[in-house]
Write a protein that holds these residues in place. Structure first.
Motif, PDB file in Angstrom:
ATOM      1  N   PHE A   1       0.836  -1.202   0.000  1.00 46.01           N
ATOM      2  CA  PHE A   1       0.000   0.000   0.000  1.00 46.01           C
ATOM      3  C   PHE A   1       0.871   1.253   0.000  1.00 46.01           C
ATOM      4  CE2 PHE A   1      -3.886  -2.094   2.323  1.00 46.01           C
ATOM      5  CZ  PHE A   1      -4.124  -2.876   1.193  1.00 46.01           C
ATOM      6  N   GLU A   2       1.941   1.224   0.783  1.00 46.61           N
ATOM      7  CA  GLU A   2       2.813   2.408   0.876  1.00 46.61           C
ATOM      8  C   GLU A   2       3.436   2.732  -0.479  1.00 46.61           C
ATOM      9  OE1 GLU A   2       5.609   1.835   4.056  1.00 46.61           O
ATOM     10  OE2 GLU A   2       4.078   2.062   5.614  1.00 46.61           O
ATOM     11  N   ALA A   3       3.900   1.673  -1.167  1.00 43.99           N
ATOM     12  CA  ALA A   3       4.541   1.911  -2.473  1.00 43.99           C
ATOM     13  C   ALA A   3       3.531   2.484  -3.462  1.00 43.99           C
ATOM     14  CB  ALA A   3       5.132   0.593  -2.997  1.00 43.99           C
ATOM     15  N   ALA A   4       2.325   1.882  -3.453  1.00 43.47           N
ATOM     16  CA  ALA A   4       1.305   2.347  -4.399  1.00 43.47           C
ATOM     17  C   ALA A   4       0.916   3.797  -4.125  1.00 43.47           C
ATOM     18  CB  ALA A   4       0.082   1.445  -4.316  1.00 43.47           C
TER      19      ALA A   4
ATOM     20  N   ASP B   1      -7.791   4.897  -5.641  1.00 43.28           N
ATOM     21  CA  ASP B   1      -7.728   4.015  -6.809  1.00 43.28           C
ATOM     22  C   ASP B   1      -6.377   3.316  -6.924  1.00 43.28           C
ATOM     23  OD1 ASP B   1     -10.289   4.513  -7.514  1.00 43.28           O
ATOM     24  OD2 ASP B   1      -9.802   6.050  -9.025  1.00 43.28           O
ATOM     25  N   ALA B   2      -5.335   3.978  -6.422  1.00 40.57           N
ATOM     26  CA  ALA B   2      -4.002   3.379  -6.526  1.00 40.57           C
ATOM     27  C   ALA B   2      -3.925   2.077  -5.744  1.00 40.57           C
ATOM     28  CB  ALA B   2      -2.947   4.367  -6.017  1.00 40.57           C
ATOM     29  N   LEU B   3      -4.824   1.903  -4.786  1.00 41.23           N
ATOM     30  CA  LEU B   3      -4.772   0.697  -3.953  1.00 41.23           C
ATOM     31  C   LEU B   3      -5.530  -0.479  -4.553  1.00 41.23           C
ATOM     32  CD1 LEU B   3      -5.249   2.313  -0.436  1.00 41.23           C
ATOM     33  CD2 LEU B   3      -3.115   1.520  -1.485  1.00 41.23           C
ATOM     34  N   ARG B   4      -6.342  -0.175  -5.580  1.00 36.66           N
ATOM     35  CA  ARG B   4      -7.117  -1.266  -6.188  1.00 36.66           C
ATOM     36  C   ARG B   4      -6.163  -2.282  -6.801  1.00 36.66           C
ATOM     37  NH1 ARG B   4     -12.411  -0.101  -6.062  1.00 36.66           N
ATOM     38  NH2 ARG B   4     -12.900   2.127  -5.931  1.00 36.66           N
ATOM     39  N   GLY B   5      -6.398  -3.523  -6.490  1.00 34.81           N
ATOM     40  CA  GLY B   5      -5.558  -4.569  -7.059  1.00 34.81           C
ATOM     41  C   GLY B   5      -4.264  -4.803  -6.306  1.00 34.81           C
ATOM     42  N   VAL B   6      -3.968  -3.977  -5.313  1.00 33.71           N
ATOM     43  CA  VAL B   6      -2.758  -4.233  -4.519  1.00 33.71           C
ATOM     44  C   VAL B   6      -3.101  -5.294  -3.476  1.00 33.71           C
ATOM     45  CG1 VAL B   6      -0.987  -3.249  -3.020  1.00 33.71           C
ATOM     46  CG2 VAL B   6      -1.994  -1.862  -4.853  1.00 33.71           C
ATOM     47  N   ALA B   7      -2.431  -6.395  -3.554  1.00 30.35           N
ATOM     48  CA  ALA B   7      -2.823  -7.546  -2.742  1.00 30.35           C
ATOM     49  C   ALA B   7      -2.337  -7.425  -1.303  1.00 30.35           C
ATOM     50  CB  ALA B   7      -2.272  -8.820  -3.355  1.00 30.35           C
ATOM     51  N   THR B   8      -3.112  -8.040  -0.423  1.00 33.79           N
ATOM     52  CA  THR B   8      -2.682  -8.232   0.956  1.00 33.79           C
ATOM     53  C   THR B   8      -2.655  -9.736   1.201  1.00 33.79           C
ATOM     54  OG1 THR B   8      -3.761  -6.182   1.632  1.00 33.79           O
ATOM     55  CG2 THR B   8      -3.229  -7.772   3.372  1.00 33.79           C
ATOM     56  N   SER B   9      -1.536 -10.247   1.594  1.00 27.38           N
ATOM     57  CA  SER B   9      -1.451 -11.684   1.841  1.00 27.38           C
ATOM     58  C   SER B   9      -2.213 -12.037   3.117  1.00 27.38           C
ATOM     59  CB  SER B   9       0.010 -12.107   1.991  1.00 27.38           C
ATOM     60  OG  SER B   9       0.047 -13.428   2.501  1.00 27.38           O
TER      61      SER B   9
END
Lengths: 263, 786
Positions: free
Chosen positions: A213-216, A224-232
Motif C-alpha cells: 500500500f505504501e509503495a502504491a 484508486d491506486a490501492l485497487r488490485g494491490v494484494a494483501t497476503s
C-alpha cells in the motif's frame, strides 16, 4: 483478583524503582489491567499506579504533537489543538472503547500493552511517532515487537509520545461486531517521513506496515491506486468473526476509505 | 382540572422505573443475610470427561473455607426435574437421564459443576477453588446437532442410545404424502435456527437461608416463577415440604425465559444453608452465565411445501433436529414440539401438515425456551419457506401470502396441527404494515441505494404465535407436568387502597404499572392507590409465573375475575347500607349506587364497612373485602401480525444495516400502549440480534468459542434503526380482557423479515442466521453458497 501490594509513586524515579520489584506491574488507566486482574489472569506482586507522576498533557509545536503518557483518550479526542494539527489522531482517540474507557484509558497504557487490535499503535506506526520513556527515545518502527510485546523493559515507563504533523492522514476502523476492537483498522499518513500505512487488528503479530500500500500510495496518493494491490492472508488472524481472507480483503477496502478520508 | 386518564389504554409512565433508574431496585444480589457465606463453583472446562477423583483436602484447609461439596454429596438427592414429558411416535416416553445437581461420575458440558467451595468471603472461596485437585479423563464428545445421531457419534448418556431423546411427530403423514404425489410443485428448503445465549442484564443469583429454630428454608433467587421453583426444588430435588420453603424472587433484571428454569445453584445453596446452618450466597459471574444459563433455539430443519399452479399451499412436511444440550432443562422437550410444530400452519390455510422432530443430546449447555420458544423457530422456517416458494414459482412475495391467508371470516379456525385460532385479521396487519413501511416506495429507494453502490432489500414476515400459556387440561394432555392457570388476590384495604397479589412475575415487563392500570380502571380508584405484589411465595397465592406472554392474558384475567368478586360482594354491602336490593346496585367509577336514585357509597366506604362491620349483614355475609380468583383459560391466545424490514448492504464489506423496520401486530386489548411499544421494540431488537449478529459458537468437540461479550455479539443500540410499532387489534374471544399478549411477538416475527430482506438484497434464495458481514461478503463474492 489475587492480593497485591499497591503503590502510587510521586516521581518517575520512584516509579522506576518500584517497577524493579519482581512481578511488579505498572498501571496507567487500568482499562486492560483491571479486567485481567479480576479474571485472575495476572498475579502481580505490586501494582504501581502511574497517575501521580504528572505525565498528562498535550503540547503542539509547528512540527509535532506531543502527548503525555497519562493523557486520557477523551482528552486527545476533545483537544482543539490536536484536532487542528492531526485531526486523524483526535478522531482515532474518539473511537477507542466506550465513553467510560475513553475517560480512564491513556495513550501510554495503550502503547505499553500493545493489544494487537488497539487503535493507537496504528497511529504511532503510520505517523512515525517517537516514544519517549524514562530511559530513552524509541522510534515507532523499533518499538512494536509483536502482539502484547514491545521493546520496553520491565522497569521502563513511557513518559510521552511525539507525533510529527503529517500533510495528510486518516484512520478508518472496521470494528469487531462483538468487542468493538479493530477487526481491521488502517491509518494512512503522508508526512515528513513519506507515505506510511499501518494496520491494526488484522495481523497475528499485531500492528504492521503495509509495504504494498505504501509503495502504491507513494507513487499515486489516491484510493484508486490501492485497487488490485494484494494483501497476503498468510500472517493475518482468523477467528469466529473473520477469516484471514476476509481480513485481507478488508485491509484493501478500509485502506481505500482511509485514503479518501485523508483527502 | 380533571385527573389524568390512567385506565386501560393510557400510556402511563412506569411506576417501577424511578427505583430502577435511580439504583434503588432490590435485586437478589442486593440481599445479604447475617452470617452469610459465599459459594464459588468449580465448573468443567471439558465438554465430556470421566471424573476420576476430586481431592479437596487443600481447599478445605485454606483460610476461611467452610465446606466443599461434590457430586458425591448429592448422589442420593433427586436430580433437576424436567417439567414436560414428550412421547415417541411409538408411544413410549422420551429418554430422561438424571441431571445431577453437581456432576457425578461424568461431566457432560463445559460449565457443568464439578464441586462447590463455600467460604467466609467470595475471595477465599475463589482462592480455595484453585486448590481443588481434580483428575478428569477426557471422553469423546459431540456438539453439533447434525452429527449427534450419526452412527458412531460419541454418546452423551449411556441410557440414550444414539443420543436420541425422543422421536416425535404430529399431523397426518399419509395425507401429506398423497398431496405431495399429485402437487404441481414441491418446494424444499433446508435451514438452521442458530443457538443463542440469553444474556439477561442481571446474572443469576441464589441465596439460601435456613432458620434452625423453625426449620424454615428461604431461597432468594433470580426467577420468573418463584412458586414453580418452590414446587420443583421442594418436591423433586430436596424433599422439603412447601410450608417450610419460601422462595423470593425480588426485582429481577431480565429473564427472556432463561430464569424460568430450576437451576442447580438454587438447590445447592438451599441444601447447604440447611447443612451449615448459615446463609449461602452465589452470584454468577458473566462468564458463568454464558456456560450455565439455558441457551435457546438450535434447530436444523428441512421444510417442504406442496403447492398448486397458482401458489396455493397444499401440504407441508417438516423434519427437525432439535439440540437439547447435555441434560433436559425444565421445559426443554416442549419447545421443539408443542411450542413449535403446532405453529406451522402460521397464518395460512395449509390443509395438511406433518412434522417430525428428533431431539438429541450433545455435550453443550442445555437448551430451553428463550423469548418466543419454538414459535420463532416455526416462524423463521415458515416465513422463509414462503419466500422461497414465491421465488421458485415466480410469484410476488406479498401476493402469495394474501392468497394463502386464513380468511377474516374463518375464525374460529381449526388448524391441522391441533390449535384452534380464536381471532385474527392477517390482511389488516399486512396492509397496515405495507403502508407504514411505504412498501410501494421501495423500488425507488432501492434504485437510490444502487446509485450509491449499496444493495437494498426488503423482507416481509406475516407471522402468528400462540401464547397466554394456558389451558391446564390441554397442556397436561400434551405432557406438561404442571397446571398453567394463573391466580390473583385483590385485597381492598379498609380505607380503600388496594394491594393485588399476583402469581405472575415482573422482570422488566412493567407489571406494577399495567396491572395497576387494570385495577384502577375496573375499580375506579386512582393508580396511586393500587400496588402490585409479586415474587414471594410467602405473600402471593400459588401462581405459575411469567413466560409465554401469559401475564396479562392469563394473570390479568384472574385479576378481572377477582375484581368481579369484589364488586359482587361490594354490591351486597352497599345494598345493606342503602337499604336496597343487591340487584338494584350499580357499580361504576368506584361508586356503588342505587339505580334510579341519587343514593351512593364509594368503594372506600364499602371497604371500611367490610372491615368495621357494625352495620353489616353479618348473618349472610362474611366481613372483609379480599378476594382471590384462579383463572384457567379455555384456549391459548393468538397474536399475529406483519413485520417488514428494509436493509442496506455494503457490498465491499458485507455489512448489513437495518434501515427501516415496521411492525404491525395484533395483540388484542392494549392496557398501556407505551409498554406494548417497548415490549415489541425490545423483542424486535432481540430478533434482529439473532438474524444479524448472535451465535453461540461451539467447536466440534464442545468448547464454547463465544464465551464472553468479546466474542458473543450482543446487539447494540447503534446496530438498530428506529423500530416503528403499530397495532391492528382483534380481541381475544375467550378471556375477559380480550388481550393476547405482546412479550414475544417482536422476537418471533422479526428474524425472517430480516433474512427475507437480506436475501432480497443479495438476490439469493436462502442464507442461515446470523447474516454476519463475512458471510454476506462471501456470498457476494461467490465464496459461499447462497
Amino acid at each position: 483478583m489475587y492480593d497485591f501490594a499497591y503503590q502510587k509513586p510521586a516521581t518517575l524515579a520512584a516509579a522506576v524503582a518500584a517497577l524493579g520489584a519482581e512481578d511488579a506491574k505498572a498501571m496507567s488507566g487500568g482499562m486492560t489491567l483491571i479486567p485481567v486482574l479480576k479474571q485472575r489472569l495476572n498475579k502481580p506482586s505490586v501494582v504501581v499506579d502511574l497517575s501521580g507522576l504528572g505525565l498528562s498533557g498535550i503540547t503542539v509545536t509547528d512540527s509535532a504533537v506531543v502527548i503525555g503518557a497519562m493523557t486520557t483518550h477523551i482528552t486527545v479526542a476533545n483537544s482543539g489543538e490536536v484536532k487542528r494539527a492531526i485531526p486523524a489522531l483526535a478522531a482515532l482517540a474518539g473511537l477507542i472503547g466506550d465513553k467510560e474507557v475513553r475517560h480512564r484509558g491513556t495513550i501510554g497504557g495503550s502503547l505499553a500493552n500493545n493489544d494487537p487490535a488497539a487503535d493507537y499503535p496504528a497511529a504511532v506506526l503510520a505517523l512515525g511517532a517517537t516514544i519517549t520513556t524514562s530511559k530513552r527515545s524509541i522510534a515507532a518502527d523499533d518499538y512494536f515487537q509483536g502482539m502484547f510485546t514491545t521493546v520496553l523493559e520491565a522497569d521502563e515507563v513511557i513518559t510521552s509520545v511525539s507525533f510529527p504533523i503529517p500533510a495528510k492522514a486518516a484512520y478508518v476502523k472496521f470494528k469487531n461486531p462483538a468487542s468493538r476492537y479493530a477487526m481491521v483498522g488502517v491509518f494512512v499518513a503522508k508526512g515528513p517521513s513519506g507515505v506510511r500505512v499501518a494496520i491494526t487488528g488484522a495481523g497475528q503479530g499485531g500492528v504492521f506496515r503495509h509495504a504494498g500500500f505504501e509503495a502504491a500510495l507513494a507513487a499515486n496518493w489516491s484510493a484508486d491506486a490501492l485497487r488490485g494491490v494484494a494483501t497476503s492472508a498468510d500472517d493475518l488472524n482468523s477467528d469466529i468473526h473473520a477469516s484471514a481472507e476476509y481480513r485481507a480483503h478488508l485491509c484493501g477496502v478500509i485502506a481505500q476509505r482511509a485514503v479518501k478520508a485523508a483527502g | 382540572m380533571n385527573a389524568p386518564f390512567e385506565g386501560i389504554g393510557a400510556s402511563v409512565r412506569r411506576k417501577e422505573d424511578l427505583r430502577f433508574i435511580s439504583g434503588r431496585g432490590n435485586y437478589t444480589d442486593d440481599i445479604n443475610r447475617p452470617g452469610q457465606t459465599h459459594m464459588v463453583i468449580k465448573r468443567s472446562d471439558r465438554p465430556h470427561a470421566r471424573i476420576i477423583s476430586i481431592d479437596a483436602s487443600a481447599a478445605l484447609a485454606a483460610p476461611g473455607v467452610v465446606a466443599v461439596y461434590t457430586g458425591d454429596d448429592f448422589a442420593n438427592i433427586g436430580g433437576l426435574p424436567c417439567g414436560w414429558q414428550i412421547h415417541n411416535k411409538d408411544g413410549s416416553p422420551m429418554v430422561e437421564p438424571k441431571h445431577p445437581v453437581i456432576a457425578h461420575g461424568k461431566v457432560r458440558h463445559v460449565g457443568d459443576p464439578i464441586a462447590v467451595v463455600i467460604a467466609e468471603t467470595k475471595q477465599q472461596a475463589k482462592n480455595a477453588a484453585e486448590l481443588l485437585v481434580i483428575d478428569l479423563e477426557d471422553l469423546p464428545s459431540i456438539a453439533t446437532t447434525t452429527d449427534a445421531l450419526k452412527p458412531g457419534a460419541p454418546i452423551v448418556h449411556d441410557e440414550a442410545a444414539g443420543n436420541l431423546c425422543y422421536d416425535w411427530h404430529l399431523g397426518d403423514a399419509d395425507a401429506v404424502a398423497a398431496a405431495f404425489a399429485t402437487a404441481h410443485k414441491v418446494v424444499t428448503l433446508d435451514l438452521e435456527n442458530n443457538r443463542l445465549i440469553p444474556n439477561a442484564m442481571e446474572p443469576r443469583v441464589a441465596l439460601g437461608d435456613y432458620d434452625r429454630h423453625t426449620g424454615d428454608y428461604t431461597l432468594f433467587t433470580t426467577s420468573q416463577n418463584p412458586h414453580v421453583i418452590r414446587l420443583l426444588m421442594g418436591a423433586f430435588v430436596l424433599g422439603l415440604p412447601e410450608h417450610k420453603l419460601r422462595v423470593v424472587a425480588p426485582d429481577v433484571g431480565g429473564g427472556f425465559g432463561s430464569k424460568i428454569y430450576h437451576y442447580a445453584e438454587e438447590a445447592i445453596v438451599t441444601w447447604a444453608a440447611g447443612k451449615l446452618g448459615r446463609p449461602v450466597k452465589w452470584t454468577a459471574e458473566r462468564s458463568e452465565s454464558f456456560m450455565s444459563d439455558a441457551h435457546g433455539r438450535d434447530h436444523v430443519s428441512t421444510a417442504q411445501m406442496a403447492v398448486d399452479k397458482d401458489g396455493k399451499f397444499l401440504a407441508l412436511k417438516v423434519h427437525t433436529l432439535a439440540n437439547m444440550g447435555a441434560y433436559l432443562s425444565t421445559f426443554a422437550p416442549a419447545v421443539p414440539t408443542y411450542l413449535y410444530a403446532t405453529l406451522l400452519a402460521g397464518t395460512y390455510t395449509t390443509p395438511v401438515i406433518y412434522v417430525e422432530v428428533k431431539a438429541v443430546f450433545t455435550n453443550t449447555v442445555p437448551v430451553d425456551a428463550y423469548r418466543g420458544a419454538g414459535r420463532p423457530e416455526a416462524t423463521f422456517l415458515l416465513e422463509r419457506l414462503v419466500d422461497a416458494i414465491a421465488l421458485d414459482m415466480g410469484m410476488d412475495r406479498v401476493e402469495i401470502r394474501r392468497k394463502n391467508f386464513i380468511p377474516r371470516d374463518a375464525f374460529p379456525y381449526q388448524t391441522p396441527v391441533a390449535l384452534q385460532y380464536d381471532s385474527g385479521d392477517y390482511f389488516a396487519t399486512l396492509d397496515a404494515a405495507l403502508k407504514s413501511a411505504d412498501y410501494a416506495g421501495f423500488p425507488a429507494r432501492k434504485a437510490a441505494a444502487a446509485a450509491q453502490g449499496k444493495l437494498r432489500g426488503i423482507g416481509v414476515s406475516t407471522y402468528l404465535e400462540a401464547c397466554g400459556i394456558a389451558p391446564s387440561k390441554v397442556v397436561g394432555s400434551l405432557g406438561a407436568r404442571a397446571g398453567l392457570y394463573e391466580v390473583a388476590n385483590v385485597r381492598v384495604h379498609p380505607t380503600g387502597s388496594i394491594s393485588v397479589f399476583t402469581g405472575t412475575h415482573s422482570h422488566g415487563q412493567g407489571h406494577e404499572t399495567t396491572f395497576a392500570q387494570l385495577v384502577s380502571d375496573q375499580l375506579g380508584v386512582p393508580l396511586s392507590q393500587v400496588d402490585i405484589v409479586h415474587g414471594d411465595t410467602g405473600k402471593i397465592p400459588f401462581g405459575m409465573g411469567t413466560y409465554g406472554s401469559r401475564s396479562l392474558a392469563v394473570g390479568g384475567s384472574a385479576m378481572v375475575k377477582a375484581m368481579d368478586k369484589i364488586i359482587a360482594k361490594g354490591k351486597k354491602i352497599a345494598a345493606h347500607l342503602m337499604e336496597a336490593s343487591p340487584e338494584d346496585i350499580e357499580f361504576k367509577n368506584g361508586v356503588f349506587s342505587v339505580a334510579g336514585t341519587d343514593k351512593q357509597k364509594t368503594l372506600g366506604e364499602i371497604a371500611l364497612t367490610a372491615y368495621v362491620p357494625h352495620n353489616y349483614p353479618i348473618e349472610t355475609l362474611e366481613p372483609g373485602l379480599d378476594e382471590t380468583a384462579f383463572y384457567d383459560p379455555a384456549n391459548f391466545t393468538f397474536p399475529g401480525g406483519c413485520h417488514i424490514c428494509e436493509v442496506e448492504i455494503d457490498p465491499e464489506t458485507g455489512v448489513v444495516a437495518i434501515v427501516n423496520f415496521n411492525a404491525v401486530d395484533d395483540v388484542g386489548r392494549v392496557v398501556n400502549p407505551m409498554i406494548v411499544e417497548g415490549q415489541v421494540q425490545g423483542g424486535v431488537a432481540q430478533g434482529i440480534g439473532q438474524a444479524l449478529l448472535e451465535n453461540a459458537a461451539y467447536d466440534a468437540s464442545g468448547q464454547l468459542l463465544s464465551g464472553s461479550f468479546m466474542d458473543y455479539t450482543m446487539l447494540r443500540a447503534d446496530d438498530l434503526t428506529n423500530i416503528t410499532v403499530g397495532t391492528e387489534n382483534t380481541m381475544c374471544t375467550h378471556n375477559p380482557l380480550g388481550s393476547k399478549g405482546c412479550g414475544e411477538v417482536g422476537a418471533i416475527g422479526s428474524p425472517p423479515a430480516v433474512i427475507n430482506a437480506v436475501c432480497d438484497a443479495l438476490n439469493i434464495r436462502h442464507m442461515n442466521m446470523p447474516a454476519t458481514a463475512e458471510k454476506v461478503w462471501s456470498i457476494i463474492n461467490g465464496r459461499a453458497a447462497g
